[in-house]
Design a protein around this motif. Structure first.
Motif, PDB file in Angstrom:
ATOM      1  N   SER A  72     -49.862 -39.955  13.979  1.00 50.13           N
ATOM      2  CA  SER A  72     -49.291 -39.323  12.789  1.00 50.13           C
ATOM      3  C   SER A  72     -47.772 -39.236  12.888  1.00 50.13           C
ATOM      4  O   SER A  72     -47.067 -39.407  11.883  1.00 50.13           O
ATOM      5  N   CYS A  73     -47.264 -38.980  14.090  1.00 50.83           N
ATOM      6  CA  CYS A  73     -45.808 -38.929  14.291  1.00 50.83           C
ATOM      7  C   CYS A  73     -45.194 -40.322  14.113  1.00 50.83           C
ATOM      8  O   CYS A  73     -44.104 -40.464  13.544  1.00 50.83           O
ATOM      9  N   VAL A  74     -45.906 -41.338  14.591  1.00 49.40           N
ATOM     10  CA  VAL A  74     -45.434 -42.723  14.400  1.00 49.40           C
ATOM     11  C   VAL A  74     -45.508 -43.087  12.917  1.00 49.40           C
ATOM     12  O   VAL A  74     -44.605 -43.749  12.374  1.00 49.40           O
ATOM     13  N   LEU A  75     -46.589 -42.663  12.244  1.00 54.25           N
ATOM     14  CA  LEU A  75     -46.726 -42.890  10.800  1.00 54.25           C
ATOM     15  C   LEU A  75     -45.569 -42.233  10.041  1.00 54.25           C
ATOM     16  O   LEU A  75     -45.038 -42.816   9.085  1.00 54.25           O
ATOM     17  N   PHE A  76     -45.177 -41.031  10.460  1.00 55.46           N
ATOM     18  CA  PHE A  76     -44.017 -40.353   9.867  1.00 55.46           C
ATOM     19  C   PHE A  76     -42.779 -41.239   9.948  1.00 55.46           C
ATOM     20  O   PHE A  76     -42.058 -41.418   8.954  1.00 55.46           O
ATOM     21  N   SER A  77     -42.507 -41.800  11.128  1.00 54.61           N
ATOM     22  CA  SER A  77     -41.327 -42.664  11.304  1.00 54.61           C
ATOM     23  C   SER A  77     -41.376 -43.862  10.362  1.00 54.61           C
ATOM     24  O   SER A  77     -40.353 -44.249   9.782  1.00 54.61           O
ATOM     25  N   LEU A  78     -42.574 -44.430  10.199  1.00 50.89           N
ATOM     26  CA  LEU A  78     -42.731 -45.609   9.341  1.00 50.89           C
ATOM     27  C   LEU A  78     -42.542 -45.255   7.872  1.00 50.89           C
ATOM     28  O   LEU A  78     -41.759 -45.900   7.158  1.00 50.89           O
ATOM     29  N   THR A  79     -43.239 -44.212   7.398  1.00 50.96           N
ATOM     30  CA  THR A  79     -43.171 -43.861   5.968  1.00 50.96           C
ATOM     31  C   THR A  79     -41.784 -43.362   5.576  1.00 50.96           C
ATOM     32  O   THR A  79     -41.294 -43.680   4.488  1.00 50.96           O
ATOM     33  N   TYR A  80     -41.137 -42.616   6.478  1.00 50.82           N
ATOM     34  CA  TYR A  80     -39.801 -42.104   6.142  1.00 50.82           C
ATOM     35  C   TYR A  80     -38.765 -43.232   6.148  1.00 50.82           C
ATOM     36  O   TYR A  80     -37.810 -43.205   5.383  1.00 50.82           O
ATOM     37  N   SER A  81     -38.953 -44.219   7.015  1.00 50.33           N
ATOM     38  CA  SER A  81     -38.062 -45.388   7.026  1.00 50.33           C
ATOM     39  C   SER A  81     -38.188 -46.166   5.713  1.00 50.33           C
ATOM     40  O   SER A  81     -37.179 -46.594   5.130  1.00 50.33           O
ATOM     41  N   ILE A  82     -39.429 -46.352   5.240  1.00 44.76           N
ATOM     42  CA  ILE A  82     -39.641 -47.039   3.959  1.00 44.76           C
ATOM     43  C   ILE A  82     -39.030 -46.224   2.820  1.00 44.76           C
ATOM     44  O   ILE A  82     -38.425 -46.775   1.892  1.00 44.76           O
ATOM     45  N   CYS A  83     -39.186 -44.895   2.894  1.00 46.16           N
ATOM     46  CA  CYS A  83     -38.579 -44.001   1.897  1.00 46.16           C
ATOM     47  C   CYS A  83     -37.074 -44.199   1.838  1.00 46.16           C
ATOM     48  O   CYS A  83     -36.478 -44.253   0.754  1.00 46.16           O
ATOM     49  N   CYS A  84     -36.428 -44.323   3.020  1.00 46.89           N
ATOM     50  CA  CYS A  84     -34.974 -44.546   3.061  1.00 46.89           C
ATOM     51  C   CYS A  84     -34.604 -45.915   2.496  1.00 46.89           C
ATOM     52  O   CYS A  84     -33.617 -46.043   1.753  1.00 46.89           O
ATOM     53  N   LEU A  85     -35.374 -46.933   2.851  1.00 48.43           N
ATOM     54  CA  LEU A  85     -35.104 -48.281   2.331  1.00 48.43           C
ATOM     55  C   LEU A  85     -35.242 -48.337   0.819  1.00 48.43           C
ATOM     56  O   LEU A  85     -34.533 -49.095   0.143  1.00 48.43           O
ATOM     57  N   ALA A  86     -36.159 -47.535   0.270  1.00 46.37           N
ATOM     58  CA  ALA A  86     -36.352 -47.495  -1.183  1.00 46.37           C
ATOM     59  C   ALA A  86     -35.081 -47.033  -1.905  1.00 46.37           C
ATOM     60  O   ALA A  86     -34.882 -47.360  -3.083  1.00 46.37           O
ATOM     61  N   LYS A  87     -34.229 -46.296  -1.210  1.00 50.49           N
ATOM     62  CA  LYS A  87     -32.987 -45.796  -1.819  1.00 50.49           C
ATOM     63  C   LYS A  87     -32.002 -46.921  -2.142  1.00 50.49           C
ATOM     64  O   LYS A  87     -31.055 -46.726  -2.892  1.00 50.49           O
ATOM     65  N   LEU A  88     -32.222 -48.109  -1.569  1.00 52.69           N
ATOM     66  CA  LEU A  88     -31.349 -49.256  -1.865  1.00 52.69           C
ATOM     67  C   LEU A  88     -31.626 -49.817  -3.259  1.00 52.69           C
ATOM     68  O   LEU A  88     -30.793 -50.525  -3.824  1.00 52.69           O
ATOM     69  N   SER A  89     -32.796 -49.513  -3.799  1.00 47.70           N
ATOM     70  CA  SER A  89     -33.180 -50.037  -5.111  1.00 47.70           C
ATOM     71  C   SER A  89     -32.640 -49.150  -6.233  1.00 47.70           C
ATOM     72  O   SER A  89     -32.569 -47.923  -6.090  1.00 47.70           O
ATOM     73  N   ARG A  90     -32.296 -49.791  -7.339  1.00 51.97           N
ATOM     74  CA  ARG A  90     -31.892 -49.055  -8.543  1.00 51.97           C
ATOM     75  C   ARG A  90     -33.047 -48.930  -9.535  1.00 51.97           C
ATOM     76  O   ARG A  90     -32.865 -48.399 -10.627  1.00 51.97           O
ATOM     77  N   ASP A  91     -34.212 -49.457  -9.160  1.00 51.66           N
ATOM     78  CA  ASP A  91     -35.395 -49.380 -10.018  1.00 51.66           C
ATOM     79  C   ASP A  91     -35.984 -47.976  -9.954  1.00 51.66           C
ATOM     80  O   ASP A  91     -36.266 -47.446  -8.876  1.00 51.66           O
ATOM     81  N   TYR A  92     -36.205 -47.383 -11.109  1.00 52.75           N
ATOM     82  CA  TYR A  92     -36.630 -45.983 -11.179  1.00 52.75           C
ATOM     83  C   TYR A  92     -38.001 -45.774 -10.527  1.00 52.75           C
ATOM     84  O   TYR A  92     -38.206 -44.787  -9.805  1.00 52.75           O
TER      85      TYR A  92
END
Length: 277
Positions: A72-92
């Motif tokens: 679950s802690c490793v899953l946290f690292s993965l999902t939060y990293s994807i969440c951060c990468l999503a910030k590069l998009s301007r798509d709502y």
């Protein structure tokens, strides 16, 4: 010495995760504003994150126990990293999906790490249970220090280096990867008791409705948190037009929060005997 080593192993995974989380605080609203979204649209993105935290918070304990605390802690690292990468998009819609992942990650951050530690402390190493408070109080202290430093670091990358409001989110990713790698390499897996989700929720609801004090405490906490979330949403649009350095302001908020915790501990100490009723 064995306890100190065990503590350090926990902090190596937990503290980078906290740092990554705090780095994302100062410039979230500013980023959405930078992408030319209206205040109403930004509000919906915030609500997506808050609602996601609520929904995943309900199932996080069952999920963590079944999946495994380390996973679950490793899953946290993965999902939060994807969440951060999503910030590069301007798509709502991509940004909204990122906020949902952020809610899941927050639920994991505030459940998986601590339950992993408690299980290892008690079941595997058989350290005295009163030492658990020592570890968590030190973690709380470093959490405050990291929160104050995160505001300054976010300001450095965004304003001083001119990398824009998306920079703190990108800086968070290496910290999240570091946390996940340390967990994979150094932690052992442990699991909780498998309980039916309906029974867990039913027991919680029964406790809430049968004890008036629990219901009152929950109501007061909910009202307090609602004020905090309104504040979190509004402070950037209120201060930003005046040219306030958002990262430094965020650090000041965190320093004030630390001061409040210190004053509380002083108030309930033996010197003053002020006890919450």
């Amino acid at each position: 010495p064995a306890f100190r080593r065990f503590q350090r192993g926990y902090y190596r995974v937990y503290l980078p995760a906290l740092a990554a989380d705090w780095l994302q605080g100062p410039y979230l609203y500013k980023l959405y504003q930078h992408y030319r979204f209206l205040e109403e649209q930004i509000a919906i993105l915030y609500v997506c994150g808050f609602a996601s935290s609520v929904l995943f918070g309900l199932v996080s304990s069952s999920l963590v126990d079944r999946l495994g605390r380390k996973k679950s802690c490793v899953l946290f690292s993965l999902t939060y990293s994807i969440c951060c990468l999503a910030k590069l998009s301007r798509d709502y819609l991509v940004l909204a999906a990122g906020r949902v992942l952020g809610g899941l990650s927050t639920a994991l951050l505030f459940s998986a790490f601590e339950v992993w530690y408690v299980h290892e402390h008690v079941e595997r190493y058989d350290f005295p249970t009163e030492w658990i408070a020592v570890t968590f109080s030190r973690a709380a202290f470093w959490n405050n220090v990291i929160a104050v430093g995160a505001g300054g670091a976010a300001d450095l990358f965004t304003e001083w280096l001119g990398l824009g409001p998306v920079a703190p989110f990108m800086v968070s990713i290496p910290l999240l990867v570091l946390s996940g790698v340390f967990a994979v390499k150094n932690w052992d897996e442990n699991y909780g008791k498998k309980r039916a989700f309906s029974k867990t929720c039913g027991d919680g609801l029964k406790c809430l409705l049968s004890d008036r004090r629990v219901l009152l405490l929950g109501t007061i906490q909910a009202l307090f948190e609602s004020v905090v979330y309104i504040f979190i949403f509004l402070w950037t649009p209120v201060l930003d037009p005046h040219g306030a350095p958002l990262g430094i302001v965020f650090s000041s908020f965190m320093a004030a929060s630390t001061l409040g915790s210190s004053l509380y501990r002083l108030a309930v100490s033996k010197s003053y005997h002020l006890q919450p009723v």
